[in-house]
Structure formats: C-alpha cells, structure tokens
Design a protein around this motif. Structure first.
Motif, mmCIF file in Angstrom:
data_model
loop_
_atom_site.group_PDB
_atom_site.id
_atom_site.type_symbol
_atom_site.label_atom_id
_atom_site.label_comp_id
_atom_site.label_asym_id
_atom_site.label_seq_id
_atom_site.Cartn_x
_atom_site.Cartn_y
_atom_site.Cartn_z
ATOM 1 N N PHE A 156 0.853 -1.184 0.000
ATOM 2 C CA PHE A 156 0.000 0.000 0.000
ATOM 3 C C PHE A 156 0.886 1.230 0.000
ATOM 4 O O PHE A 156 1.876 1.287 0.737
ATOM 5 C CB PHE A 156 -0.904 0.027 1.236
ATOM 6 C CG PHE A 156 -1.995 -0.995 1.208
ATOM 7 C CD1 PHE A 156 -3.224 -0.702 0.630
ATOM 8 C CD2 PHE A 156 -1.791 -2.249 1.737
ATOM 9 C CE1 PHE A 156 -4.229 -1.653 0.590
ATOM 10 C CE2 PHE A 156 -2.783 -3.214 1.712
ATOM 11 C CZ PHE A 156 -4.012 -2.916 1.127
ATOM 12 N N VAL A 157 0.531 2.201 -0.833
ATOM 13 C CA VAL A 157 1.204 3.494 -0.854
ATOM 14 C C VAL A 157 0.288 4.474 -0.136
ATOM 15 O O VAL A 157 -0.892 4.598 -0.477
ATOM 16 C CB VAL A 157 1.477 3.971 -2.303
ATOM 17 C CG1 VAL A 157 1.994 5.405 -2.306
ATOM 18 C CG2 VAL A 157 2.463 3.041 -2.992
ATOM 19 N N THR A 158 0.830 5.143 0.872
ATOM 20 C CA THR A 158 0.069 6.140 1.615
ATOM 21 C C THR A 158 0.727 7.499 1.415
ATOM 22 O O THR A 158 1.931 7.651 1.636
ATOM 23 C CB THR A 158 0.034 5.810 3.121
ATOM 24 O OG1 THR A 158 -0.516 4.513 3.302
ATOM 25 C CG2 THR A 158 -0.811 6.826 3.885
ATOM 26 N N TRP A 159 -0.073 8.462 0.982
ATOM 27 C CA TRP A 159 0.368 9.853 0.851
ATOM 28 C C TRP A 159 -0.273 10.647 1.983
ATOM 29 O O TRP A 159 -1.473 10.530 2.222
ATOM 30 C CB TRP A 159 -0.088 10.457 -0.471
ATOM 31 C CG TRP A 159 0.654 9.961 -1.666
ATOM 32 C CD1 TRP A 159 0.253 8.995 -2.542
ATOM 33 C CD2 TRP A 159 1.926 10.411 -2.132
ATOM 34 N NE1 TRP A 159 1.202 8.816 -3.523
ATOM 35 C CE2 TRP A 159 2.233 9.668 -3.288
ATOM 36 C CE3 TRP A 159 2.843 11.371 -1.666
ATOM 37 C CZ2 TRP A 159 3.415 9.864 -4.001
ATOM 38 C CZ3 TRP A 159 4.016 11.552 -2.377
ATOM 39 C CH2 TRP A 159 4.292 10.814 -3.532
ATOM 40 N N THR A 160 0.523 11.466 2.650
ATOM 41 C CA THR A 160 0.005 12.354 3.689
ATOM 42 C C THR A 160 0.497 13.763 3.397
ATOM 43 O O THR A 160 1.692 13.960 3.140
ATOM 44 C CB THR A 160 0.494 11.912 5.089
ATOM 45 O OG1 THR A 160 0.110 10.552 5.296
ATOM 46 C CG2 THR A 160 -0.110 12.777 6.182
ATOM 47 N N ILE A 161 -0.424 14.712 3.416
ATOM 48 C CA ILE A 161 -0.073 16.125 3.253
ATOM 49 C C ILE A 161 -0.429 16.818 4.568
ATOM 50 O O ILE A 161 -1.595 16.841 4.961
ATOM 51 C CB ILE A 161 -0.852 16.789 2.098
ATOM 52 C CG1 ILE A 161 -0.650 16.022 0.795
ATOM 53 C CG2 ILE A 161 -0.427 18.254 1.945
ATOM 54 C CD1 ILE A 161 -1.567 16.501 -0.330
#
Length: 151
Positions: free
Chosen positions: A114-119
């Motif tokens: 899983f790729v998780t992006w957090t901004i």
C-alpha cells in the motif's frame, strides 16, 4: 482554520511493488517525468544529492491544467520503513498553504503493498481551499507509476 494544522491522507494498493516506487521517488525522481509526463515535466536538483536528506529538488508539474513549480527539501528518507518526506520550501502551493510536508510511505499488509500519501499543512487564510486537487494529483501519479512498472 487559518494557522491550524491540517492533514489529508490517501492510501492505495500498489500491485507493482512498493519497493520500486519508493526507490524511484527517493533516488531517481528525474525518471518520473518519463513515467508520468502529463503530470510531471521535470525534477531538478538544486542542492545536495538525490536520495539524501537535506537535498533540495524542484519539480515542474501540471495541476488542474496549470504549470506549477514546487521546491522541496528532502526532509527524511527512511529505507527501512520505505518512507520519504518532503518539506515544501517554495512554489505555487505555498501561496495558499504554509508549512507543507508531503510524506509517502509504503507498507505491506497481508502480502499487498500500500502506498500512503500524507499532506500536512496550514492554510494562510480560512478562504483558501484545502489541497484536495493536489492529493488527487498524487493518487493519479501513483497509478501512472504502477501502470508504467506493471504494464
């Protein structure tokens, strides 16, 4: 809302191998304009080395049909955790937001990457929009990389 810390997160399954994605983003970001030319037009090194904390890189990209620039410092690369964080130092997104940190993390759950992006960011003003279109850009970009690698 202005001045308050905000956070947006998206997670998606990545069938092409999260290790490869992390390696590309951390060590070979110049290659990403070949992978997703409609979104990323370039990645230039301004200081330091690709793949090294403290290095500064500048992205040229298209968001919502407009040419944009983002200058980011590689804040933290963790190969063991397959995580990389960029601190935005200049660019179009900084006109509406401040203290923006973008983190990409790869984790494997039940044999699936899983790729998780957090901004993480603050708004300069309550009237400014949250960077939802930028989060969507990151999701679509991730899918482009997956298609490029996986076929």
């Amino acid at each position: 809302m202005a001045g308050l810390p905000c956070k947006l997160t998206a997670q998606l399954a990545f069938k092409a191998g999260g290790d490869v994605f992390h390696h590309l983003l951390a060590n070979r970001p110049k290659h990403l304009s070949n992978v997703s030319p409609g979104k990323i037009q370039g990645c230039d090194l301004h200081q330091g080395e690709f793949g090294k904390n403290g290095s500064i890189i500048q992205w040229s990209y298209t968001l919502d049909g407009k040419q944009q620039i983002a200058k980011e410092m590689i804040q933290d690369i963790n190969l063991e955790k397959k995580q990389i964080s960029f601190k935005m130092v200049e660019g179009d997104l900084m006109e509406l937001h401040k203290n923006m940190i973008i983190t990409m993390h790869v984790e494997t759950k039940g044999g699936v990457d899983f790729v998780t992006w957090t901004i993480e960011y603050e708004l300069h003003s309550e009237e400014n929009p949250h960077p939802l279109s930028f989060l969507n850009f990151l999701i679509e970009f991730t899918k482009d990389v997956e298609t490029h690698i996986f076929g």
